[in-house]
Design a protein around this motif. Structure first.
Motif, mmCIF file in Angstrom:
data_model
loop_
_atom_site.group_PDB
_atom_site.id
_atom_site.type_symbol
_atom_site.label_atom_id
_atom_site.label_comp_id
_atom_site.label_asym_id
_atom_site.label_seq_id
_atom_site.Cartn_x
_atom_site.Cartn_y
_atom_site.Cartn_z
ATOM 1 N N ILE A 174 -11.415 16.955 25.710
ATOM 2 C CA ILE A 174 -12.128 16.415 24.731
ATOM 3 C C ILE A 174 -11.953 17.261 23.595
ATOM 4 N N VAL A 175 -11.814 16.921 22.506
ATOM 5 C CA VAL A 175 -11.901 17.616 21.178
ATOM 6 C C VAL A 175 -12.244 17.024 20.087
ATOM 7 N N GLY A 176 -13.163 17.637 19.018
ATOM 8 C CA GLY A 176 -13.883 16.846 17.979
ATOM 9 C C GLY A 176 -13.197 17.806 16.879
ATOM 10 N N ASP A 177 -12.618 17.220 15.959
ATOM 11 C CA ASP A 177 -12.001 17.953 14.709
ATOM 12 C C ASP A 177 -12.823 17.885 13.464
ATOM 13 N N GLY A 178 -13.948 17.509 13.465
ATOM 14 C CA GLY A 178 -14.782 17.395 12.510
ATOM 15 C C GLY A 178 -15.028 15.819 11.943
ATOM 16 N N LYS A 179 -14.004 14.926 12.418
ATOM 17 C CA LYS A 179 -14.062 13.644 11.986
ATOM 18 C C LYS A 179 -14.196 12.652 12.960
ATOM 19 N N ALA A 180 -13.109 12.871 14.103
ATOM 20 C CA ALA A 180 -13.107 11.942 15.244
ATOM 21 C C ALA A 180 -13.201 12.889 16.636
ATOM 22 N N LEU A 181 -13.609 12.158 17.533
ATOM 23 C CA LEU A 181 -13.431 12.651 19.031
ATOM 24 C C LEU A 181 -12.202 12.295 19.696
ATOM 25 N N THR A 182 -11.507 13.108 20.250
ATOM 26 C CA THR A 182 -10.122 12.715 20.812
ATOM 27 C C THR A 182 -10.183 13.123 22.305
ATOM 28 N N MET A 183 -9.990 12.203 23.150
ATOM 29 C CA MET A 183 -9.845 12.472 24.760
ATOM 30 C C MET A 183 -8.322 12.446 25.167
ATOM 31 N N ILE A 184 -7.949 13.406 25.677
ATOM 32 C CA ILE A 184 -6.590 13.437 25.923
ATOM 33 C C ILE A 184 -6.357 13.640 27.569
ATOM 34 N N ASP A 185 -5.866 12.732 27.893
ATOM 35 C CA ASP A 185 -5.615 12.642 29.570
ATOM 36 C C ASP A 185 -3.997 12.856 29.884
ATOM 37 N N TYR A 186 -3.903 14.335 30.088
ATOM 38 C CA TYR A 186 -2.415 14.581 30.515
ATOM 39 C C TYR A 186 -1.870 14.217 31.692
ATOM 40 N N GLU A 187 -2.977 13.677 32.614
ATOM 41 C CA GLU A 187 -2.122 13.050 33.791
ATOM 42 C C GLU A 187 -1.316 12.003 33.535
ATOM 43 N N VAL A 188 -1.832 10.946 32.537
ATOM 44 C CA VAL A 188 -1.430 9.653 32.361
ATOM 45 C C VAL A 188 -0.633 9.517 30.986
ATOM 46 N N ARG A 189 -0.840 10.457 30.244
ATOM 47 C CA ARG A 189 -0.344 10.668 29.010
ATOM 48 C C ARG A 189 -0.967 9.948 28.119
ATOM 49 N N GLN A 190 -2.155 9.736 28.015
ATOM 50 C CA GLN A 190 -2.891 8.860 27.111
ATOM 51 C C GLN A 190 -3.758 9.717 26.085
ATOM 52 N N VAL A 191 -4.146 9.015 24.865
ATOM 53 C CA VAL A 191 -4.832 9.951 24.101
ATOM 54 C C VAL A 191 -5.923 8.674 23.343
ATOM 55 N N GLN A 192 -7.102 8.854 23.163
ATOM 56 C CA GLN A 192 -8.025 7.812 22.647
ATOM 57 C C GLN A 192 -8.800 8.783 21.739
ATOM 58 N N ARG A 193 -9.386 8.075 20.709
ATOM 59 C CA ARG A 193 -10.132 8.500 19.342
ATOM 60 C C ARG A 193 -11.106 7.753 19.140
ATOM 61 N N TRP A 194 -12.124 8.338 18.600
ATOM 62 C CA TRP A 194 -13.335 7.490 18.451
ATOM 63 C C TRP A 194 -13.958 8.322 16.907
ATOM 64 N N PRO A 195 -14.514 7.687 16.077
ATOM 65 C CA PRO A 195 -15.207 8.471 15.054
ATOM 66 C C PRO A 195 -16.406 9.116 15.548
#
Length: 212
Positions: free
Chosen positions: A84-105
């Protein structure tokens, strides 16, 4: 590996913290909120170990890295294919097992109260009585956007910490009543944090490496 629940990035959560529910007297609340505001504005960078427990009782550990404003990284223990990474604008959850990326402000997450030094907690937060003069508990919620959830931050008074406080952890509750809790240890402030800490490798096909 047992699958991790999707609301994790929104509700973000360790061993249960005891959160009393009664608001504090007005004068005490004003002073406590001001001190927590000063803490958040006083943190430039922070690293800590975390232990997280979701509502099903699954416990994970890892390292938390924060750089204000708005940048955060939850690096999970070895063998957990989640980041889980926040870049200053959005939170991104990266699931490498199923290759999915989800983002929230970030503002749509309970963590927004902790990661935005410009916010005034007196406008959307309230001090919660703890029964311990050394512990400050603040509950933050946007009354106009209840779907963003609630975060209850727990601080211990510590002269060595920013504004005389140490962030002990938090409890987050999303709009679906998914409760998660984070407990911190080994907090360090003002440490060098590189930009690379908030980059990530996109696991999705076609090389869409949006995060670096």
């Amino acid at each position: 590996m047992k699958r991790l629940v999707a609301p994790l990035a929104l509700a973000l959560a360790a061993a249960p913290l005891i959160i009393p529910a009664s608001p504090a007297p007005a004068q005490q609340a004003q002073g406590g909120l001001a001190q927590v505001n000063a803490y958040i504005r006083g943190v430039t960078t922070m690293t800590a170990d975390f232990v997280q427990t979701d509502r099903a009782g699954q416990t994970l550990s890892g390292k938390l890295t924060i750089r204000q404003p708005g940048k955060v990284r939850f690096q999970y223990q070895k063998g957990v294919p989640l980041l889980i990474v926040g870049d200053g604008k959005a939170l991104t959850m990266i699931d490498y097992e199923v290759r999915q990326v989800q983002r929230w402000p970030i503002g749509s997450s309970p963590l927004g109260a902790l990661l935005d030094p410009k916010k005034d907690l007196s406008r959307f937060g309230k001090l919660i009585q703890t029964g311990d003069p050394k512990v400050i508990s603040v509950q933050a919620r946007d009354p106009k956007r209840p779907e963003f959830g609630t975060i209850t931050m727990i601080f211990q008074k510590d002269p060595a910490g920013p504004a005389g406080l140490q962030l002990y952890g938090w409890v987050a509750l999303d709009s679906q009543n998914n409760r998660t809790t984070v407990r911190l240890s080994n907090q360090r402030y003002g440490v060098p944090v590189a930009d690379s800490a908030f980059r990530w490798t996109d696991p999705r096909p076609k090389g869409r490496a949006a995060g670096g």
